[in-house]
Write a protein that holds these residues in place. Structure first.
Motif, PDB file in Angstrom:
ATOM      1  N   MET A   1       0.229  -1.570  11.358  1.00 36.42           N
ATOM      2  CA  MET A   1       0.244  -1.927   9.934  1.00 36.42           C
ATOM      3  C   MET A   1      -1.189  -1.924   9.408  1.00 36.42           C
ATOM      4  O   MET A   1      -2.004  -2.750   9.821  1.00 36.42           O
ATOM      5  N   ASN A   2      -1.495  -0.971   8.549  1.00 32.30           N
ATOM      6  CA  ASN A   2      -2.851  -0.824   8.028  1.00 32.30           C
ATOM      7  C   ASN A   2      -2.983  -1.614   6.729  1.00 32.30           C
ATOM      8  O   ASN A   2      -2.565  -1.158   5.671  1.00 32.30           O
ATOM      9  N   LEU A   3      -3.565  -2.793   6.812  1.00 30.77           N
ATOM     10  CA  LEU A   3      -3.684  -3.670   5.651  1.00 30.77           C
ATOM     11  C   LEU A   3      -5.118  -3.685   5.149  1.00 30.77           C
ATOM     12  O   LEU A   3      -6.065  -3.723   5.922  1.00 30.77           O
ATOM     13  N   LYS A   4      -5.266  -3.643   3.823  1.00 31.11           N
ATOM     14  CA  LYS A   4      -6.570  -3.723   3.191  1.00 31.11           C
ATOM     15  C   LYS A   4      -6.502  -4.765   2.080  1.00 31.11           C
ATOM     16  O   LYS A   4      -5.411  -5.207   1.683  1.00 31.11           O
ATOM     17  N   ARG A   5      -7.660  -5.151   1.586  1.00 30.61           N
ATOM     18  CA  ARG A   5      -7.702  -6.062   0.443  1.00 30.61           C
ATOM     19  C   ARG A   5      -6.878  -5.488  -0.702  1.00 30.61           C
ATOM     20  O   ARG A   5      -6.830  -4.283  -0.915  1.00 30.61           O
ATOM     21  N   HIS A   6      -6.203  -6.365  -1.424  1.00 25.80           N
ATOM     22  CA  HIS A   6      -5.380  -6.053  -2.593  1.00 25.80           C
ATOM     23  C   HIS A   6      -3.980  -5.527  -2.234  1.00 25.80           C
ATOM     24  O   HIS A   6      -3.176  -5.304  -3.138  1.00 25.80           O
ATOM     25  N   THR A   7      -3.685  -5.310  -0.939  1.00 20.29           N
ATOM     26  CA  THR A   7      -2.332  -4.886  -0.572  1.00 20.29           C
ATOM     27  C   THR A   7      -1.354  -6.023  -0.868  1.00 20.29           C
ATOM     28  O   THR A   7      -1.619  -7.179  -0.549  1.00 20.29           O
ATOM     29  N   LEU A   8      -0.223  -5.680  -1.486  1.00 17.05           N
ATOM     30  CA  LEU A   8       0.782  -6.675  -1.839  1.00 17.05           C
ATOM     31  C   LEU A   8       1.838  -6.741  -0.734  1.00 17.05           C
ATOM     32  O   LEU A   8       2.345  -5.708  -0.285  1.00 17.05           O
ATOM     33  N   LEU A   9       2.169  -7.952  -0.313  1.00 18.24           N
ATOM     34  CA  LEU A   9       3.106  -8.162   0.783  1.00 18.24           C
ATOM     35  C   LEU A   9       4.345  -8.898   0.290  1.00 18.24           C
ATOM     36  O   LEU A   9       4.233  -9.942  -0.361  1.00 18.24           O
ATOM     37  N   ASP A  10       5.513  -8.341   0.597  1.00 22.24           N
ATOM     38  CA  ASP A  10       6.743  -9.104   0.391  1.00 22.24           C
ATOM     39  C   ASP A  10       7.011  -9.861   1.677  1.00 22.24           C
ATOM     40  O   ASP A  10       7.160  -9.263   2.752  1.00 22.24           O
ATOM     41  N   ILE A  11       7.045 -11.152   1.585  1.00 23.32           N
ATOM     42  CA  ILE A  11       7.186 -12.020   2.749  1.00 23.32           C
ATOM     43  C   ILE A  11       8.617 -12.533   2.827  1.00 23.32           C
ATOM     44  O   ILE A  11       9.240 -12.863   1.803  1.00 23.32           O
ATOM     45  N   ASP A  17       9.075 -20.174   3.664  1.00 22.11           N
ATOM     46  CA  ASP A  17       9.335 -21.575   4.019  1.00 22.11           C
ATOM     47  C   ASP A  17       8.277 -22.093   4.979  1.00 22.11           C
ATOM     48  O   ASP A  17       7.818 -23.239   4.865  1.00 22.11           O
ATOM     49  N   ALA A  18       7.874 -21.232   5.936  1.00 31.41           N
ATOM     50  CA  ALA A  18       6.862 -21.643   6.905  1.00 31.41           C
ATOM     51  C   ALA A  18       5.515 -21.868   6.220  1.00 31.41           C
ATOM     52  O   ALA A  18       4.792 -22.821   6.546  1.00 31.41           O
ATOM     53  N   ILE A  19       5.162 -20.992   5.274  1.00 26.07           N
ATOM     54  CA  ILE A  19       3.904 -21.158   4.542  1.00 26.07           C
ATOM     55  C   ILE A  19       3.929 -22.452   3.743  1.00 26.07           C
ATOM     56  O   ILE A  19       2.956 -23.218   3.718  1.00 26.07           O
ATOM     57  N   LEU A  20       5.043 -22.708   3.085  1.00 22.47           N
ATOM     58  CA  LEU A  20       5.162 -23.923   2.274  1.00 22.47           C
ATOM     59  C   LEU A  20       5.054 -25.165   3.145  1.00 22.47           C
ATOM     60  O   LEU A  20       4.378 -26.141   2.781  1.00 22.47           O
ATOM     61  N   ALA A  21       5.686 -25.132   4.318  1.00 22.13           N
ATOM     62  CA  ALA A  21       5.607 -26.280   5.229  1.00 22.13           C
ATOM     63  C   ALA A  21       4.184 -26.479   5.721  1.00 22.13           C
ATOM     64  O   ALA A  21       3.708 -27.614   5.851  1.00 22.13           O
ATOM     65  N   ASP A  22       3.467 -25.379   5.979  1.00 16.75           N
ATOM     66  CA  ASP A  22       2.088 -25.468   6.448  1.00 16.75           C
ATOM     67  C   ASP A  22       1.178 -26.021   5.356  1.00 16.75           C
ATOM     68  O   ASP A  22       0.276 -26.825   5.618  1.00 16.75           O
ATOM     69  N   PRO A  63      -5.162 -14.742  15.798  1.00 16.97           N
ATOM     70  CA  PRO A  63      -4.488 -13.471  16.109  1.00 16.97           C
ATOM     71  C   PRO A  63      -3.053 -13.466  15.591  1.00 16.97           C
ATOM     72  O   PRO A  63      -2.310 -14.443  15.762  1.00 16.97           O
ATOM     73  N   GLY A  64      -2.681 -12.372  14.920  1.00 15.90           N
ATOM     74  CA  GLY A  64      -1.313 -12.248  14.427  1.00 15.90           C
ATOM     75  C   GLY A  64      -1.086 -12.860  13.065  1.00 15.90           C
ATOM     76  O   GLY A  64       0.041 -12.813  12.556  1.00 15.90           O
ATOM     77  N   TRP A  65      -2.120 -13.414  12.449  1.00 19.28           N
ATOM     78  CA  TRP A  65      -2.000 -14.028  11.134  1.00 19.28           C
ATOM     79  C   TRP A  65      -2.837 -13.257  10.114  1.00 19.28           C
ATOM     80  O   TRP A  65      -3.935 -12.803  10.422  1.00 19.28           O
ATOM     81  N   ILE A  66      -2.312 -13.136   8.893  1.00 22.29           N
ATOM     82  CA  ILE A  66      -2.972 -12.397   7.824  1.00 22.29           C
ATOM     83  C   ILE A  66      -3.305 -13.362   6.679  1.00 22.29           C
ATOM     84  O   ILE A  66      -2.408 -14.091   6.212  1.00 22.29           O
ATOM     85  N   PRO A  67      -4.550 -13.401   6.212  1.00 22.16           N
ATOM     86  CA  PRO A  67      -4.870 -14.240   5.047  1.00 22.16           C
ATOM     87  C   PRO A  67      -4.332 -13.610   3.768  1.00 22.16           C
ATOM     88  O   PRO A  67      -4.539 -12.412   3.521  1.00 22.16           O
ATOM     89  N   VAL A  68      -3.640 -14.400   2.985  1.00 25.49           N
ATOM     90  CA  VAL A  68      -3.049 -13.915   1.742  1.00 25.49           C
ATOM     91  C   VAL A  68      -3.309 -14.906   0.621  1.00 25.49           C
ATOM     92  O   VAL A  68      -3.588 -16.085   0.858  1.00 25.49           O
ATOM     93  N   GLY A  69      -3.208 -14.429  -0.594  1.00 26.97           N
ATOM     94  CA  GLY A  69      -3.313 -15.286  -1.762  1.00 26.97           C
ATOM     95  C   GLY A  69      -2.098 -15.101  -2.647  1.00 26.97           C
ATOM     96  O   GLY A  69      -1.584 -13.981  -2.778  1.00 26.97           O
ATOM     97  N   VAL A  87      -0.089 -15.775   6.641  1.00 27.17           N
ATOM     98  CA  VAL A  87       1.272 -15.360   6.955  1.00 27.17           C
ATOM     99  C   VAL A  87       1.271 -14.676   8.316  1.00 27.17           C
ATOM    100  O   VAL A  87       0.329 -13.951   8.665  1.00 27.17           O
ATOM    101  N   ARG A  88       2.305 -14.908   9.098  1.00 23.94           N
ATOM    102  CA  ARG A  88       2.446 -14.216  10.375  1.00 23.94           C
ATOM    103  C   ARG A  88       2.854 -12.768  10.119  1.00 23.94           C
ATOM    104  O   ARG A  88       3.619 -12.480   9.208  1.00 23.94           O
TER     105      ARG A  88
END
Length: 245
Positions: A1-11, A17-22, A63-69, A87-88
């Protein structure tokens, strides 16, 4: 998965739910935090699947986690709520690049920002440039919600192209800024994985600030010019009319 800044992710829903709990955690004010962030993260409360946008994070990453806004589709009384999270990778359902987003049919322009975006798309197409969009205009295209307003700026991303085409596009953008009375920021998506402001690249400084998913760095302007595609020259001279007299 080639991710760059500004890429939009559907989670996925479970990922949200996991993000909200965290974010809420187990602190005494956890329920208040959940109430604050749920209208952005949960589709049933936001009115759409608000994307997570890949961002740069200071320091080492798990490892395995992506920073998102995340950004609230609509501004509140104190402005637009923005949420920084992680997000994982396994919770990412789909990815959409800023370039792919502009391949989607957009709604008719309804304010200066969306009108300027339509004009910029036409100019980029005429010059053969690959154009992308990020920021509130990208959120509006992605969610279908009125994320831009009368005073919104426009954020664009342009793929590597010959210097002459980029300069001509920048001139066209200056006309669009004047016509629609708004600011347009253009980030040039460099082959080395960094993004630089196109206006700064055509400025007078010897160095230009570049941003990547991992860090920020200064690059010599002249070096960046050499990394861009060069204008292709014809393999033979065109024939002209007439003969030898």
């Amino acid at each position: 998965m080639n991710l760059k800044r500004h890429t939009l992710l559907d989670i996925t829903d479970s990922g949200r739910d996991a993000i909200l709990a965290d974010l809420a955690g187990s602190a005494p004010d956890g329920p208040l935090l959940r109430e604050r962030y749920a209208p952005v993260l949960l589709p049933e409360m936001a009115g759409a699947r608000v994307p997570g946008v890949v961002r740069r994070e200071e320091g080492p990453l798990r490892p395995g986690w992506i920073p998102v806004g995340f950004s609230a589709p609509l501004p509140g009384r104190d402005g637009r709520l923005r949420v920084a999270a992680f997000v994982r990778r396994e919770d990412i359902a789909t990815t959409t690049s800023p370039y792919e987003l502009l391949l989607w049919p957009g709604p008719p322009p309804r304010n200066p920002c969306t009108g300027a975006l339509a004009a910029a798309r036409r100019e980029a197409r005429a010059l053969g440039l690959c154009l992308g969009v990020w920021g509130s205009a990208a959120s509006e295209l992605y969610t279908g919600l009125p994320c831009t307003h009368q005073d919104s700026d426009l954020d664009l991303l342009v793929a590597p192209a010959p210097r002459e085409a980029l300069f001509e596009f920048l001139c066209k953008i200056a006309d669009i800024e004047r016509d629609f009375a708004l600011r347009i920021d253009i980030e040039l998506d460099l082959p080395n994985g960094y993004g630089v402001h196109l206006k700064e690249l055509f400025g007078e400084g010897q160095t230009v600030l570049g941003k990547s998913l991992a860090d920020v760095a200064l690059f010599p302007r002249e070096r960046l010019w050499t990394e861009l595609p060069q204008e292709e020259l014809p393999t033979s001279l065109p024939m002209t009319g007439g003969g030898h007299g």
